[in-house]
Design a protein around this motif. Structure first.
Motif, PDB file in Angstrom:
ATOM      1  N   ALA B 129       0.819  -1.214   0.000  1.00 43.36           N
ATOM      2  CA  ALA B 129       0.000   0.000   0.000  1.00 43.36           C
ATOM      3  C   ALA B 129       0.853   1.264   0.000  1.00 43.36           C
ATOM      4  CB  ALA B 129      -0.929  -0.003   1.208  1.00 43.36           C
ATOM      5  N   GLY B 130       2.156   1.091   0.238  1.00 45.41           N
ATOM      6  CA  GLY B 130       3.000   2.277   0.364  1.00 45.41           C
ATOM      7  C   GLY B 130       3.675   2.681  -0.937  1.00 45.41           C
ATOM      8  N   ARG B 131       3.529   1.829  -1.941  1.00 48.27           N
ATOM      9  CA  ARG B 131       4.162   2.067  -3.230  1.00 48.27           C
ATOM     10  C   ARG B 131       5.647   2.378  -3.042  1.00 48.27           C
ATOM     11  NH1 ARG B 131       2.351   2.002  -8.343  1.00 48.27           N
ATOM     12  NH2 ARG B 131       3.371   3.417  -9.784  1.00 48.27           N
ATOM     13  N   PHE B 132       6.140   3.552  -3.388  1.00 47.46           N
ATOM     14  CA  PHE B 132       7.598   3.787  -3.326  1.00 47.46           C
ATOM     15  C   PHE B 132       8.046   4.546  -2.074  1.00 47.46           C
ATOM     16  CE2 PHE B 132       6.546   3.774  -7.950  1.00 47.46           C
ATOM     17  CZ  PHE B 132       7.112   2.543  -8.228  1.00 47.46           C
ATOM     18  N   ASP B 133       7.083   4.994  -1.283  1.00 46.66           N
ATOM     19  CA  ASP B 133       7.396   5.906  -0.188  1.00 46.66           C
ATOM     20  C   ASP B 133       7.815   5.138   1.072  1.00 46.66           C
ATOM     21  OD1 ASP B 133       7.542   7.828   1.708  1.00 46.66           O
ATOM     22  OD2 ASP B 133       5.508   8.609   1.425  1.00 46.66           O
ATOM     23  N   PRO B 134       9.072   5.288   1.509  1.00 49.13           N
ATOM     24  CA  PRO B 134       9.527   4.538   2.688  1.00 49.13           C
ATOM     25  C   PRO B 134       8.802   4.943   3.970  1.00 49.13           C
ATOM     26  CG  PRO B 134      11.214   6.106   1.997  1.00 49.13           C
ATOM     27  CD  PRO B 134      10.135   6.136   0.952  1.00 49.13           C
ATOM     28  N   ALA B 135       8.181   6.118   3.972  1.00 47.81           N
ATOM     29  CA  ALA B 135       7.496   6.572   5.179  1.00 47.81           C
ATOM     30  C   ALA B 135       6.126   5.908   5.334  1.00 47.81           C
ATOM     31  CB  ALA B 135       7.338   8.096   5.153  1.00 47.81           C
ATOM     32  N   GLN B 136       5.609   5.354   4.233  1.00 43.82           N
ATOM     33  CA  GLN B 136       4.326   4.641   4.305  1.00 43.82           C
ATOM     34  C   GLN B 136       4.605   3.243   4.822  1.00 43.82           C
ATOM     35  OE1 GLN B 136       1.280   6.007   3.587  1.00 43.82           O
ATOM     36  NE2 GLN B 136       2.430   7.923   3.351  1.00 43.82           N
ATOM     37  N   CYS B 137       4.474   3.088   6.104  1.00 45.32           N
ATOM     38  CA  CYS B 137       4.901   1.844   6.740  1.00 45.32           C
ATOM     39  C   CYS B 137       3.840   1.386   7.738  1.00 45.32           C
ATOM     40  CB  CYS B 137       6.231   2.087   7.456  1.00 45.32           C
ATOM     41  SG  CYS B 137       6.881   0.677   8.322  1.00 45.32           S
ATOM     42  N   THR B 138       3.299   0.188   7.535  1.00 43.83           N
ATOM     43  CA  THR B 138       2.287  -0.332   8.464  1.00 43.83           C
ATOM     44  C   THR B 138       2.830  -1.492   9.298  1.00 43.83           C
ATOM     45  OG1 THR B 138       1.421  -1.859   6.802  1.00 43.83           O
ATOM     46  CG2 THR B 138       0.387   0.309   6.915  1.00 43.83           C
ATOM     47  N   THR B 139       4.027  -1.970   8.961  1.00 43.19           N
ATOM     48  CA  THR B 139       4.658  -2.996   9.788  1.00 43.19           C
ATOM     49  C   THR B 139       4.932  -2.394  11.173  1.00 43.19           C
ATOM     50  OG1 THR B 139       5.654  -4.019   7.863  1.00 43.19           O
ATOM     51  CG2 THR B 139       6.676  -4.511   9.980  1.00 43.19           C
ATOM     52  N   ILE B 140       4.618  -3.163  12.184  1.00 38.28           N
ATOM     53  CA  ILE B 140       4.669  -2.629  13.550  1.00 38.28           C
ATOM     54  C   ILE B 140       5.853  -3.215  14.329  1.00 38.28           C
ATOM     55  CG2 ILE B 140       3.442  -2.519  15.783  1.00 38.28           C
ATOM     56  CD1 ILE B 140       2.028  -0.902  13.696  1.00 38.28           C
ATOM     57  N   ALA B 141       6.496  -2.371  15.107  1.00 38.79           N
ATOM     58  CA  ALA B 141       7.500  -2.835  16.070  1.00 38.79           C
ATOM     59  C   ALA B 141       6.949  -2.579  17.472  1.00 38.79           C
ATOM     60  CB  ALA B 141       8.806  -2.082  15.862  1.00 38.79           C
ATOM     61  N   ASP B 142       6.578  -3.654  18.162  1.00 36.47           N
ATOM     62  CA  ASP B 142       6.047  -3.528  19.533  1.00 36.47           C
ATOM     63  C   ASP B 142       7.173  -3.765  20.530  1.00 36.47           C
ATOM     64  OD1 ASP B 142       3.377  -2.819  19.693  1.00 36.47           O
ATOM     65  OD2 ASP B 142       2.707  -4.832  19.082  1.00 36.47           O
ATOM     66  N   LYS B 143       7.349  -2.802  21.391  1.00 37.98           N
ATOM     67  CA  LYS B 143       8.415  -2.932  22.381  1.00 37.98           C
ATOM     68  C   LYS B 143       7.980  -3.914  23.475  1.00 37.98           C
ATOM     69  CE  LYS B 143      11.727   0.281  24.505  1.00 37.98           C
ATOM     70  NZ  LYS B 143      12.791  -0.680  24.300  1.00 37.98           N
ATOM     71  N   ASN B 144       8.845  -4.811  23.827  1.00 39.92           N
ATOM     72  CA  ASN B 144       8.585  -5.661  25.001  1.00 39.92           C
ATOM     73  C   ASN B 144       9.866  -5.796  25.821  1.00 39.92           C
ATOM     74  OD1 ASN B 144      10.145  -7.527  23.662  1.00 39.92           O
ATOM     75  ND2 ASN B 144       8.519  -9.018  23.329  1.00 39.92           N
ATOM     76  N   ALA B 145       9.838  -6.644  26.810  1.00 35.80           N
ATOM     77  CA  ALA B 145      10.969  -6.732  27.738  1.00 35.80           C
ATOM     78  C   ALA B 145      12.245  -7.173  27.038  1.00 35.80           C
ATOM     79  CB  ALA B 145      10.626  -7.701  28.866  1.00 35.80           C
ATOM     80  N   LYS B 146      12.123  -8.022  26.002  1.00 32.35           N
ATOM     81  CA  LYS B 146      13.304  -8.563  25.341  1.00 32.35           C
ATOM     82  C   LYS B 146      13.815  -7.671  24.213  1.00 32.35           C
ATOM     83  CE  LYS B 146      11.452 -12.927  25.241  1.00 32.35           C
ATOM     84  NZ  LYS B 146      11.306 -14.207  24.552  1.00 32.35           N
ATOM     85  N   GLY B 147      12.981  -6.754  23.791  1.00 30.04           N
ATOM     86  CA  GLY B 147      13.368  -5.893  22.656  1.00 30.04           C
ATOM     87  C   GLY B 147      12.145  -5.445  21.883  1.00 30.04           C
ATOM     88  N   PHE B 148      11.990  -5.976  20.678  1.00 27.01           N
ATOM     89  CA  PHE B 148      10.850  -5.588  19.849  1.00 27.01           C
ATOM     90  C   PHE B 148      10.242  -6.823  19.194  1.00 27.01           C
ATOM     91  CE2 PHE B 148      13.727  -1.985  19.955  1.00 27.01           C
ATOM     92  CZ  PHE B 148      12.891  -0.904  20.186  1.00 27.01           C
ATOM     93  N   VAL B 149       8.937  -6.731  18.966  1.00 26.98           N
ATOM     94  CA  VAL B 149       8.254  -7.779  18.202  1.00 26.98           C
ATOM     95  C   VAL B 149       7.758  -7.147  16.898  1.00 26.98           C
ATOM     96  CG1 VAL B 149       6.332  -9.413  18.133  1.00 26.98           C
ATOM     97  CG2 VAL B 149       7.547  -8.977  20.288  1.00 26.98           C
ATOM     98  N   LEU B 150       8.204  -7.702  15.789  1.00 24.42           N
ATOM     99  CA  LEU B 150       7.870  -7.121  14.476  1.00 24.42           C
ATOM    100  C   LEU B 150       6.757  -7.916  13.816  1.00 24.42           C
ATOM    101  CD1 LEU B 150      11.520  -6.646  13.082  1.00 24.42           C
ATOM    102  CD2 LEU B 150      10.170  -5.040  14.450  1.00 24.42           C
ATOM    103  N   SER B 151       5.745  -7.174  13.307  1.00 25.96           N
ATOM    104  CA  SER B 151       4.639  -7.830  12.613  1.00 25.96           C
ATOM    105  C   SER B 151       4.229  -7.012  11.401  1.00 25.96           C
ATOM    106  CB  SER B 151       3.423  -7.964  13.542  1.00 25.96           C
ATOM    107  OG  SER B 151       3.781  -8.617  14.730  1.00 25.96           O
ATOM    108  N   GLY B 152       4.092  -7.713  10.286  1.00 30.00           N
ATOM    109  CA  GLY B 152       3.645  -7.017   9.075  1.00 30.00           C
ATOM    110  C   GLY B 152       4.133  -7.727   7.826  1.00 30.00           C
ATOM    111  N   GLU B 153       3.954  -7.048   6.694  1.00 27.30           N
ATOM    112  CA  GLU B 153       4.358  -7.648   5.415  1.00 27.30           C
ATOM    113  C   GLU B 153       5.120  -6.645   4.565  1.00 27.30           C
ATOM    114  OE1 GLU B 153       1.318  -9.559   3.084  1.00 27.30           O
ATOM    115  OE2 GLU B 153       0.352 -10.350   4.908  1.00 27.30           O
ATOM    116  N   LYS B 154       6.170  -7.138   3.928  1.00 31.24           N
ATOM    117  CA  LYS B 154       6.952  -6.311   2.997  1.00 31.24           C
ATOM    118  C   LYS B 154       6.888  -6.963   1.621  1.00 31.24           C
ATOM    119  CE  LYS B 154       8.456  -3.528   6.207  1.00 31.24           C
ATOM    120  NZ  LYS B 154       8.136  -2.084   6.171  1.00 31.24           N
ATOM    121  N   ILE B 155       6.988  -6.160   0.592  1.00 27.62           N
ATOM    122  CA  ILE B 155       7.047  -6.761  -0.749  1.00 27.62           C
ATOM    123  C   ILE B 155       8.364  -6.389  -1.431  1.00 27.62           C
ATOM    124  CG2 ILE B 155       4.541  -6.786  -1.066  1.00 27.62           C
ATOM    125  CD1 ILE B 155       5.031  -4.407  -3.099  1.00 27.62           C
ATOM    126  N   CYS B 156       8.718  -7.247  -2.345  1.00 32.56           N
ATOM    127  CA  CYS B 156       9.830  -7.003  -3.268  1.00 32.56           C
ATOM    128  C   CYS B 156      11.095  -6.502  -2.560  1.00 32.56           C
ATOM    129  CB  CYS B 156       9.396  -6.032  -4.353  1.00 32.56           C
ATOM    130  SG  CYS B 156      10.377  -6.207  -5.859  1.00 32.56           S
TER     131      CYS B 156
END
Lengths: 384, 369
Positions: B129-156
């Motif tokens: 959905a973000g096409r070429f713009d790196p700022a259009q980012c829906t992948t989430i980094a959730d902070k937890n005790a160990k660091g971060f949990v990453l969830s989402g999808e990237k293409i290409c």
């Protein structure tokens, strides 16, 4: 590699900028809008430049110029354009001057160069004929030697500012033998000589800058021949390859595009149009490519090399861009660009657009049409 | 103003041109296409031994720390030689991000492996959905005790199938941050595929990927800086391809005969070749500008020059590639001739890292700001 100007060049730029801001003609009839200007304004401007020693700004010091470097010349022209001042009439300053420096006798140099540099003498160029446009070497205007004179008969056409000029330099046929190029000579004539008649040609911009020039038994002293008989074509070729960088017109295109983008930014109908913004961005990017190609050529010249192959496209790209900008000015102007031949209220860039658009159709035709430029370049690239 | 190269740059350029012309070839290209991940290990080793990978690695991390122009000189030669090994996607781009990030200094071991050719990286920042713009980012980094949990999808994500680690962009609160994720981390899955013009990429799924807090490299400014450097170098790569096609096409016009004459005697074809040449030279001017400004600390100046180059070269390379095929006629359409392979490379260039429209808008936005 760096694209930065030296501190000395920046100081020079500031000096030119300050002078241009103080001295560029303030012409209510519209230099600032890019409209054509009158003879009095043009001549007064050239006098002012001459009194500063900057009219012949492309000339070396030994011939009465300021001796600018190639980069300084480019800066000078950029600042001139930035201030909205008109460019100088190029025929004597950019073309004949270098020819006399290379092929003229010391007497010819002494006789003409100081008068040109002081704005005393304005020149036009007699090249094209009704039957000789792109095929310039087929020209027929004849100069027959009789004692210490040439007798000239024939006709030139598309002669810019012939109605302003005191002198004309002409390509004439002095011999019918050999190849058509071999019989051509380079001759200087006083426009007041008996037998020269100038008739106006009005162009589609509604203005008179072009003329037909007729020669009927015109007597020209032999000391007005430049070089030797039959050398005219060599001289003409030298002249055409001279000053390749100025032909890109970067400074003037920058000025015109800036006017347009500033106008669009306050135009309630266009300022939020993505189409208009993207079109301006396209022109800006094209202009940036042209500007840096021009700088590459200047860098080569500053190091004493001849212009590289990158310079060959400067005329083609530069003129296409001038037309592209004027087209955008006309189309963005819309109804405000419709008044013709009479100045009315409105955004200056839109008011001037229809005249500029029509006039600039000439730029891909003059100075060797862009198609001829491509023929020449193709010979070099393909080699057939 | 001085547009000449240093003697070191001339030597660098010379060795890259020689490698592309002699060490590589159309046959090697075809061999590389069949190699795992479309990267011939023997070629990659040579590229590393020349020190070209180390150009992107700072001296402090054991690299050479070359300028963008240095790297671009190599890239132009590689582009002219049809080299498909992932010079930019696997090395230059990720190394530039790390060098520009807050974590610079903490990743020296990884960068050392990259410079020696022992590891490749990849950047996963694009989203559907973000096409070429790196700022259009829906992948989430959730902070937890160990660091971060990453969830989402990237293409290409170019070169991801070959990478030991991915640099993943994810939204961390209101910011977009970058995380270094080892390829084998649980929850990270790749759908790998070959891409147009050579090389491989992957769509990336991040399903609750746990990373350490050390995995955070920095924020989006490092991605933007790295991306600008990669784009400037990619433009140089395209310039090499354009030059190769111009040379092949003008040579073909000299030798191909129809109607009893070389087709290069026909004016309509002559003018086409002239147009190709002019576009090549105009492109070169903006590529030089972009490579010079890619290292600028002034982000506005950098973005403007890079987007101008990409916008221009995207259009010019398309014109050159299309006309090269057209002027070659039927033979230009075949897999047998290299022309069609350059065509595909240049077509891919037009889109990756943002197309002409995207960069025109970015150029305009920077100019207006």
């Amino acid at each position: 590699m760096n694209f930065d100007y030296s501190p000395e060049e920046e100081t020079f730029r500031q000096e030119v900028r300050t002078w241009m801001e103080a001295n560029a003609p303030r012409d209510p009839s519209g230099i600032a809008t890019g409209m054509r200007i009158g003879k009095e304004t043009q001549f007064a401007w050239e006098k002012k430049l001459a009194s500063k020693g900057w009219l012949a700004y492309t000339w070396p010091a030994e011939f009465g110029g300021p001796g600018f470097t190639p980069v300084q010349r480019d800066i000078f022209d950029a600042e001139r354009a930035r201030a909205g001042a008109p460019s100088v009439i190029p025929f004597a300053l950019m073309m004949l001057g270098p020819v006399l420096m290379k092929f003229g006798t010391p007497e010819q140099q002494k006789r003409f160069l100081p008068r040109i540099a002081s704005a005393e003498q304005v020149w036009c160029q007699g090249y094209s004929e009704p039957g000789s446009g792109s095929d310039l070497a087929s020209l027929k205007t004849q100069a027959v030697r009789q004692g210490d004179k040439y007798i000239v008969n024939g006709q030139k056409i598309w002669t810019t500012q012939a109605h302003w000029a005191h002198w004309i330099f002409c390509l004439v046929r002095t011999s019918g033998d050999g190849s058509k190029q071999q019989g051509i000579s380079f001759l200087l004539m006083d426009m007041n000589t008996k037998g020269i008649e100038v008739r106006p040609i009005v162009t589609i911009d509604g203005h008179h800058h072009l003329n037909e020039v007729f020669f009927t038994d015109v007597e020209v002293p032999v000391e007005n021949l430049v070089g030797v008989e039959g050398q005219g074509w060599t001289i003409a070729k030298y002249l055409l390859t001279h000053e390749r960088t100025a032909i890109a017109g970067v400074g003037d295109s920058k000025r015109q595009l800036r006017w347009l983008s500033e106008t669009v930014a306050r135009d309630p109908a266009l300022k939020d149009s993505p189409h208009a913004r993207r079109r301006i961005a396209e022109l800006e990017v094209d202009l940036l490519a042209l500007e840096y190609t021009n700088l590459r050529t200047l860098d080569r010249m500053a190091k004493g090399h001849s212009p590289g192959p990158e310079s060959s496209g400067l005329k083609i790209k530069g003129t296409e861009l001038q037309q592209g900008i004027s087209e955008a000015q006309l189309e963005f102007g819309g109804l405000q660009a419709m008044p013709w031949g009479q100045d009315v209220e409105g955004e200056p860039v839109y008011r001037a657009a229809s005249t500029r658009y029509n006039f600039l159709r000439a730029c891909t035709i003059y100075g060797g049409s862009n198609e001829i430029q491509k023929n020449v370049l193709a010979k070099v690239l393909i080699g057939l | 103003m001085d547009l000449s190269f240093t003697s070191e740059q001339e030597i660098l350029q010379d060795s890259a041109v020689k490698f592309a012309q002699k060490g590589y070839s159309f046959d090697q290209y075809k061999k590389s296409l069949k190699a795992p991940g479309q990267c011939d290990p023997a070629i990659w080793k040579q590229v590393a031994e020349f020190g070209w990978l180390a150009l992107a690695v700072p001296e402090s991390a054991g690299g050479i720390g070359g300028s963008t122009l240095d790297i671009a000189l190599v890239a132009e030669a590689l582009g002219a030689g049809l080299v498909i090994e992932p010079f930019i996607a696997g090395a230059i781009f990720p190394a530039a991000i790390i060098a520009a990030s807050e974590s610079a200094g903490r990743q020296d071991a990884l960068l050392g492996n990259l410079a020696s050719g022992d590891a490749q990286l990849a950047v996963a920042y694009s989203e559907r959905a973000g096409r070429f713009d790196p700022a259009q980012c829906t992948t989430i980094a959730d902070k937890n005790a160990k660091g971060f949990v990453l969830s989402g999808e990237k293409i290409c994500a170019f070169n991801a199938p070959n990478a030991s680690h991915l640099i993943v962009s994810a939204r961390n609160g209101s910011a977009v941050d970058l995380f270094l994720v080892p390829r084998e981390t649980a929850g990270l899955s790749l759908t790998a595929y070959p891409v147009l013009g050579g090389g491989v990429a992957a769509d990336v799924k991040l399903d609750g990927v746990q990373v350490d807090s050390d995995a955070r490299l920095g924020d989006i400014t490092a991605l933007e800086a790295g991306l600008d450097k990669a784009i400037a170098v990619d433009c140089a790569l395209a310039l090499g391809g354009m030059k190769a096609l111009f040379e092949r096409t003008s040579a073909y016009l000299r030798t191909r005969k129809q109607f009893g004459v070389a087709i290069g005697t026909f004016q309509v074809l002559q003018h086409r070749v002239v147009d190709m040449f002019i576009e090549l030279e105009q492109s070169r001017s903006l590529v030089l500008l972009a490579t010079a400004k890619a290292d600028s600390g002034d982000a506005v100046e950098r973005r403007r020059a890079v987007s101008a180059a990409k916008a221009y070269v995207a259009k010019a390379s398309k014109m050159v590639a299309q006309q090269a095929v057209q002027l070659h006629g039927g033979i230009g359409m075949t897999e047998e001739l290299d022309v069609g392979h350059y065509f595909r490379q240049l077509t891919a260039f037009g889109t990756r890292f943002g197309d002409r429209d995207y960069h025109l808008d970015r150029f305009q936005a920077v100019a207006a700001a």
